[in-house]
Design an enzyme around this catalytic site. Structure first.
Site, PDB file in Angstrom:
ATOM      1  CG  ASN A   1       5.666  -3.894  11.103  1.00 35.50           C
ATOM      2  OD1 ASN A   1       4.907  -3.507  11.979  1.00 35.50           O
ATOM      3  ND2 ASN A   1       5.710  -3.324   9.904  1.00 35.50           N
TER       4      ASN A   1
ATOM      5  CE  LYS B   1       2.495  -6.535   7.357  1.00 38.22           C
ATOM      6  NZ  LYS B   1       2.413  -5.254   6.609  1.00 38.22           N
TER       7      LYS B   1
ATOM      8  NE  ARG C   1       5.129   0.640  11.883  1.00 40.86           N
ATOM      9  CZ  ARG C   1       3.848   0.591  11.536  1.00 40.86           C
ATOM     10  NH1 ARG C   1       3.223  -0.582  11.474  1.00 40.86           N
ATOM     11  NH2 ARG C   1       3.181   1.689  11.251  1.00 40.86           N
TER      12      ARG C   1
ATOM     13  CG  HIS D   1       2.437   5.695   7.645  1.00 42.55           C
ATOM     14  ND1 HIS D   1       1.280   6.206   7.081  1.00 42.55           N
ATOM     15  CD2 HIS D   1       2.076   4.541   8.278  1.00 42.55           C
ATOM     16  CE1 HIS D   1       0.266   5.410   7.350  1.00 42.55           C
ATOM     17  NE2 HIS D   1       0.728   4.400   8.078  1.00 42.55           N
TER      18      HIS D   1
ATOM     19  CG  HIS E   1       2.203   4.623   3.842  1.00 43.35           C
ATOM     20  ND1 HIS E   1       3.338   3.841   3.970  1.00 43.35           N
ATOM     21  CD2 HIS E   1       1.224   3.946   4.498  1.00 43.35           C
ATOM     22  CE1 HIS E   1       3.046   2.753   4.662  1.00 43.35           C
ATOM     23  NE2 HIS E   1       1.763   2.804   4.997  1.00 43.35           N
TER      24      HIS E   1
ATOM     25  N   GLY F   1      -2.777   2.714   2.706  1.00 42.92           N
ATOM     26  CA  GLY F   1      -3.113   1.360   3.109  1.00 42.92           C
ATOM     27  C   GLY F   1      -4.279   1.443   4.070  1.00 42.92           C
TER      28      GLY F   1
ATOM     29  N   GLY G   1      -3.925   2.074   7.140  1.00 40.90           N
ATOM     30  CA  GLY G   1      -3.516   3.384   7.638  1.00 40.90           C
ATOM     31  C   GLY G   1      -3.026   4.182   6.448  1.00 40.90           C
TER      32      GLY G   1
ATOM     33  NE  ARG H   1      -5.836   4.194  12.149  1.00 39.85           N
ATOM     34  CZ  ARG H   1      -4.561   4.121  11.824  1.00 39.85           C
ATOM     35  NH1 ARG H   1      -3.706   5.036  12.260  1.00 39.85           N
ATOM     36  NH2 ARG H   1      -4.125   3.160  11.033  1.00 39.85           N
TER      37      ARG H   1
ATOM     38  CG  MET I   1      -9.722   0.773  -1.705  1.00 43.84           C
ATOM     39  SD  MET I   1     -11.083   1.984  -1.597  1.00 43.84           S
ATOM     40  CE  MET I   1     -10.322   3.240  -0.548  1.00 43.84           C
ATOM     41  NE  ARG I   2      -7.639  -6.264  -0.454  1.00 40.72           N
ATOM     42  CZ  ARG I   2      -6.857  -7.087   0.224  1.00 40.72           C
ATOM     43  NH1 ARG I   2      -5.961  -7.833  -0.430  1.00 40.72           N
ATOM     44  NH2 ARG I   2      -6.933  -7.181   1.542  1.00 40.72           N
TER      45      ARG I   2
ATOM     46  N   GLY J   1      -0.114  -0.722   0.552  1.00 36.78           N
ATOM     47  CA  GLY J   1      -1.046  -1.660  -0.059  1.00 36.78           C
ATOM     48  C   GLY J   1      -1.942  -1.101  -1.143  1.00 36.78           C
TER      49      GLY J   1
ATOM     50  N   GLY K   1      -1.826   2.029  -2.415  1.00 39.34           N
ATOM     51  CA  GLY K   1      -1.026   2.822  -3.333  1.00 39.34           C
ATOM     52  C   GLY K   1      -0.276   1.987  -4.348  1.00 39.34           C
TER      53      GLY K   1
ATOM     54  CD  GLU L   1       6.178   0.230   7.003  1.00 35.70           C
ATOM     55  OE1 GLU L   1       5.609   1.164   7.582  1.00 35.70           O
ATOM     56  OE2 GLU L   1       5.619  -0.852   6.742  1.00 35.70           O
TER      57      GLU L   1
END
Length: 398
Positions: free
Chosen positions: A9, A16, A93, A181, A208, A210, A212, A241, A284-285, A328, A330, A379
């Protein structure tokens, strides 16, 4: 000799991977998973075995500046660890399959050419997905590769959900709402019967969330609608985005502000969303830990847009039986889940604060409707399953 299957991925700053092993004629089993992250800045290889035991945690040389270099390093690590192993297949992916590819496919030169033509529709992801395919082709010639698309799960939606309301000649050229996704949503759909059997075939909204972010409305575990559209710019506010945006803003950037196509692409894909609102971070953190008004506004807008689109998809479904958080943010953010559920209380959502704080599987109050769940996505497992099925080497995977 044992067979090994690889899953990749590839992203802009990370690669990944998963390694699956088949002893003799047995089914494939997860052998290792990990990633190379910080590509281009501070690259690092980390890996764990199926039990979670650390296999690698190594800083890499600064020359690892792109996905091809990262895959070269990873190939060396795999050869050293699994000396003499036979790689039977590689699954990838690929974010955009366009109108032509409605399901996983074996990669050929023609397929690769078609997928390169879709790069303008997914410039953040598609180039890196395809670079990994080309690197494997060069380093492992003869090993079959399979492309698994993030758009496939959404094929079969009602015509009104796929429609872009532009003239027919434009729509006939492939301009439609694709949704993304899909590998994540497909995984959630496959595990719902075992995790939440009472709502598995009902009306479910999966979030979903994260870097994204998107939502998918499912009925009987099939995609009915989603917040992404023609590209991965639509819908929810994301790390870099904007999500839903009045097309007139884009015209304004061209016609009044004199921005070039490349500049506008960079603004929309790399400079907007959480980083654009806050001017601080796309993570977000970081924003949750920052008390500044700009950080608070970015978080508020993110929650507002998620709650707003949950309401829209609830209307599409004619009601909601369950809300599922994954990815992530979520899966890990107690605060964001709490705020989204509070904003969705009008739908009947009632959170169990203790279960939410402990990241339980079911986090709504007993008997609450709709019920609320946390289900970690996988995924890579979906890619492994599709690759095995397509190449005739399928078996139960863990």
């Amino acid at each position: 000799m044992d067979d090994y299957a690889l899953v990749f991925n590839a992203g802009s700053s990370s690669l990944k991977f998963c390694v699956y092993r088949r002893p003799g004629e047995d089914a494939y089993r997860l052998e290792a998973r990990g990633q190379i992250d910080g590509i281009g800045t501070s690259p690092r290889l980390t890996a764990k075995d199926a039990a979670g035991t650390k296999l690698a945690d190594d800083a890499l040389d600064a020359w690892v500046r792109d996905g091809r270099a990262a895959l070269e390093v990873l190939a060396g690590w795999l050869r050293k660890r699994y000396s003499g192993a036979r790689v039977s297949s590689v699954g990838h992916r690929v974010v955009h399959g366009g109108a032509k590819y409605a399901g996983p496919c074996i990669i050929t030169p023609e397929v690769l050419k078609d997928l390169h033509a879709l790069v303008p529709l997914a410039p953040l992801h598609q180039p890196h997905n395809l670079a990994a395919i080309e690197a494997v082709r060069d380093q492992m010639p003869g090993v079959p590769q399979v492309a698994c698309f993030d758009t496939s799960f959404h094929r079969g939606q009602p015509a009104v959900a796929e429609l872009v309301p532009l003239p027919k000649e434009i729509r006939d050229a492939g301009v439609q709402r694709y949704g993304f996704h899909g590998l994540s949503y497909e995984y959630i759909a496959t595990v719902l019967p075992s995790v939440a059997h009472e709502i598995a075939d009902g009306r479910v909204i999966v979030a979903h969330l994260g870097s994204g972010a998107s939502l998918c409305a499912m009925k009987a575990r099939k995609s009915v609608d989603s917040t992404f559209g023609f590209t991965a710019l639509d819908g929810l506010c994301m790390g870099t985005r904007p999500g839903s945006l009045d097309p007139g803003v884009v015209l304004h950037l061209f016609q009044t502000m004199g921005r070039s196509a490349k500049e506008v692409e960079s603004i929309l894909y790399k400079q907007s969303g959480l980083i654009g609102i806050s001017g601080i971070s796309n993570d977000m953190r970081d924003l949750l830990d920052n008390p500044s008004p700009a950080a608070r506004l970015a978080v508020d807008y993110f929650v507002y847009q998620v709650a707003k689109h949950i309401g829209a998809l609830a209307a599409v479904l004619g009601g909601v039986d369950a809300l599922v958080f994954t990815a992530g943010i979520g899966e890990r953010s107690v605060e964001i889940r709490r705020r989204i559920c509070e904003a969705s209380a009008w739908l009947g959502v009632a959170l169990d604060a203790k279960a939410n704080a402990s990241h339980g599987s079911k986090i709504s109050i007993s008997g609450g409707r709709p019920s609320v769940w946390i289900i970690p996505t996988n995924e890579e497992l979906m890619i492994a399953r599709h690759t095995g099925a397509l190449l005739g080497i399928s078996g139960r995977r863990t």
